[in-house]
Design a protein around this motif. Sequence first.
Motif, short mmCIF file in Angstrom:
data_model
loop_
_atom_site.label_atom_id
_atom_site.label_comp_id
_atom_site.label_asym_id
_atom_site.label_seq_id
_atom_site.Cartn_x
_atom_site.Cartn_y
_atom_site.Cartn_z
N GLY A 5 7.21 11.98 -5.42
CA GLY A 5 7.66 10.68 -4.95
C GLY A 5 8.05 9.77 -6.10
O GLY A 5 7.73 10.03 -7.26
N THR A 6 8.74 8.69 -5.78
CA THR A 6 9.11 7.71 -6.82
C THR A 6 8.03 6.63 -6.91
O THR A 6 7.95 5.91 -7.89
N ILE A 7 7.23 6.50 -5.85
CA ILE A 7 6.18 5.48 -5.81
C ILE A 7 4.84 6.15 -6.00
O ILE A 7 4.50 7.09 -5.27
N LYS A 8 4.09 5.67 -6.97
CA LYS A 8 2.76 6.24 -7.22
C LYS A 8 1.74 5.10 -7.21
O LYS A 8 2.10 3.93 -7.33
N ALA A 9 0.48 5.45 -7.07
CA ALA A 9 -0.57 4.43 -7.08
C ALA A 9 -0.54 3.69 -8.42
O ALA A 9 -0.37 4.28 -9.48
N SER A 10 -0.71 2.37 -8.35
CA SER A 10 -0.73 1.56 -9.57
C SER A 10 -2.06 1.77 -10.28
O SER A 10 -3.13 1.68 -9.66
N PRO A 11 -2.05 2.08 -11.59
CA PRO A 11 -3.29 2.44 -12.29
C PRO A 11 -4.33 1.31 -12.39
O PRO A 11 -5.50 1.54 -12.14
N ASN A 12 -3.91 0.10 -12.72
CA ASN A 12 -4.90 -0.98 -12.86
C ASN A 12 -4.89 -1.87 -11.62
O ASN A 12 -4.57 -3.04 -11.68
N PHE A 13 -5.25 -1.24 -10.51
CA PHE A 13 -5.08 -1.92 -9.22
C PHE A 13 -6.20 -2.92 -8.95
O PHE A 13 -7.37 -2.64 -9.16
N ASN A 14 -5.81 -4.10 -8.51
CA ASN A 14 -6.80 -5.13 -8.16
C ASN A 14 -6.34 -5.79 -6.86
O ASN A 14 -5.43 -6.63 -6.86
N ALA A 15 -6.98 -5.41 -5.74
CA ALA A 15 -6.52 -5.85 -4.42
C ALA A 15 -6.56 -7.38 -4.28
O ALA A 15 -5.64 -7.98 -3.73
N SER A 16 -7.64 -8.02 -4.78
CA SER A 16 -7.70 -9.48 -4.60
C SER A 16 -6.67 -10.20 -5.46
O SER A 16 -6.08 -11.20 -5.04
N GLY A 17 -6.44 -9.69 -6.68
CA GLY A 17 -5.39 -10.26 -7.53
C GLY A 17 -4.03 -10.16 -6.84
O GLY A 17 -3.25 -11.13 -6.82
N ASP A 18 -3.75 -9.00 -6.27
CA ASP A 18 -2.47 -8.79 -5.57
C ASP A 18 -2.36 -9.68 -4.34
O ASP A 18 -1.30 -10.26 -4.07
N ALA A 19 -3.46 -9.79 -3.58
CA ALA A 19 -3.45 -10.63 -2.38
C ALA A 19 -3.12 -12.07 -2.77
O ALA A 19 -2.35 -12.76 -2.09
N GLU A 20 -3.68 -12.49 -3.89
CA GLU A 20 -3.46 -13.86 -4.36
C GLU A 20 -1.98 -14.08 -4.75
O GLU A 20 -1.39 -15.11 -4.41
N VAL A 21 -1.42 -13.11 -5.44
CA VAL A 21 0.00 -13.21 -5.82
C VAL A 21 0.87 -13.37 -4.57
O VAL A 21 1.78 -14.21 -4.52
N LEU A 22 0.58 -12.56 -3.54
CA LEU A 22 1.37 -12.63 -2.32
C LEU A 22 1.17 -13.97 -1.60
O LEU A 22 2.12 -14.56 -1.09
N TYR A 23 -0.07 -14.42 -1.57
CA TYR A 23 -0.37 -15.70 -0.91
C TYR A 23 0.40 -16.84 -1.58
O TYR A 23 1.05 -17.65 -0.91
N LYS A 24 0.36 -16.85 -2.90
CA LYS A 24 1.07 -17.91 -3.64
C LYS A 24 2.58 -17.80 -3.45
O LYS A 24 3.28 -18.81 -3.43
N LEU A 39 5.94 -6.53 -6.38
CA LEU A 39 4.56 -6.09 -6.22
C LEU A 39 4.46 -4.93 -5.22
O LEU A 39 3.86 -3.88 -5.51
N LEU A 40 5.06 -5.10 -4.05
CA LEU A 40 4.85 -4.11 -2.99
C LEU A 40 5.54 -2.77 -3.27
O LEU A 40 5.09 -1.73 -2.80
N THR A 41 6.63 -2.79 -4.07
CA THR A 41 7.27 -1.50 -4.40
C THR A 41 6.58 -0.82 -5.57
O THR A 41 6.96 0.28 -5.96
N ASP A 42 5.58 -1.48 -6.13
CA ASP A 42 4.85 -0.90 -7.27
C ASP A 42 3.43 -0.49 -6.88
O ASP A 42 2.58 -0.29 -7.74
N ARG A 43 3.15 -0.42 -5.57
CA ARG A 43 1.83 0.00 -5.09
C ARG A 43 2.01 1.15 -4.11
O ARG A 43 3.01 1.19 -3.38
N SER A 44 1.03 2.03 -4.05
CA SER A 44 1.09 3.11 -3.06
C SER A 44 0.77 2.53 -1.68
O SER A 44 0.23 1.42 -1.57
#
Length: 317
Positions: A5-24, A39-44
């Motif tokens: 695939g072209t999309i792979k799991a992001s290595p330094n994944f932080n769900a709450s950090g990502d949620a905050e980015v999306l919220y803002k 953000l969303l195209t860089d996460r599995s």
Amino acid sequence: MACRGTIKASPNFNASGDAEVLYKAMKGLGTDEDSILQLLTDRSNAQRQEIKATYKTLYGKDLIDDLKGELGGKFETLIVALMTPPIAYDVTLLRNAIKGAGTDEKVLVEVLASRTSHQVKDIVAAYRQEYDADLEEDVCGDTSGHFQRLLVILLQANRQTGIQQGNLESDAQALFKAGEEKFGTDEQSFVTILGNRSAEHLRKVFEGYMKLSGYEMEESIQRETSGNLRDLLLAVVKCAKSVPAYFAETLYYAMKGAGTDDDTLIRAMVTRSEVDLMEVRSEFRRLFACSLHSMIKGDTGGDYRKALLLLCGGDDA
């Protein structure tokens, strides 16, 4: 098996950090579409599900509802598709294909011809759970004839495994007798053999068929059958030969000519992004002498284009 695939799991994944980015990105006036799509195209998909759960925990709101409220058009469709778990996405596609106004045979063909037996079994179970309905009954209520029969066989997800040496010759003979040798086609032989044999077995049968008839399997199907049945038989044959090549072709014809078939483009890009999109890209380059990246670029626009190009993950020019 390495992920193609072209999309792979992001290595330094932080769900709450990502949620905050999306919220803002969605808070206040205007939406920061760029942050959302980057953000969303860089996460599995599994990571996107975690972000969705965390978002609800932190903000008491449903992430998909918020995204739908902020985005629009094809870009929204693409992002919502990325946020849906793969089996749930297939289930929704099939449900909409059957339950909408008229039947979208193209979706039935693409999903049921290209998914593995294991995936089809999961889809059937998830469909029952989601809609309290039987997928096979719903498909039968909307289709008929040999087209319906082959769909039902594919829904059984009981393909044989490996190569049945003893049947190679007889299968090739049966297809030859049913097609090229006979006036009028015995579709049932095609349906039974193509629906039940493994991909490896079918590739050998197609070689035998070529020796007997002098034709590629696809050529005979094109000539001997028509309509939805022809489309489904061709899809099954192409997927037996190479699923990535089948999707390369699907993507090419979704964009070729006047107007883009965005539904197909989104479906293929999303469902293959974590499976084999690297291989789809190389098949695309081989078959059409241009890159998937360049065709997307020329055929789409705006945030929708940006997100698709990020999913594509590079240019094979």
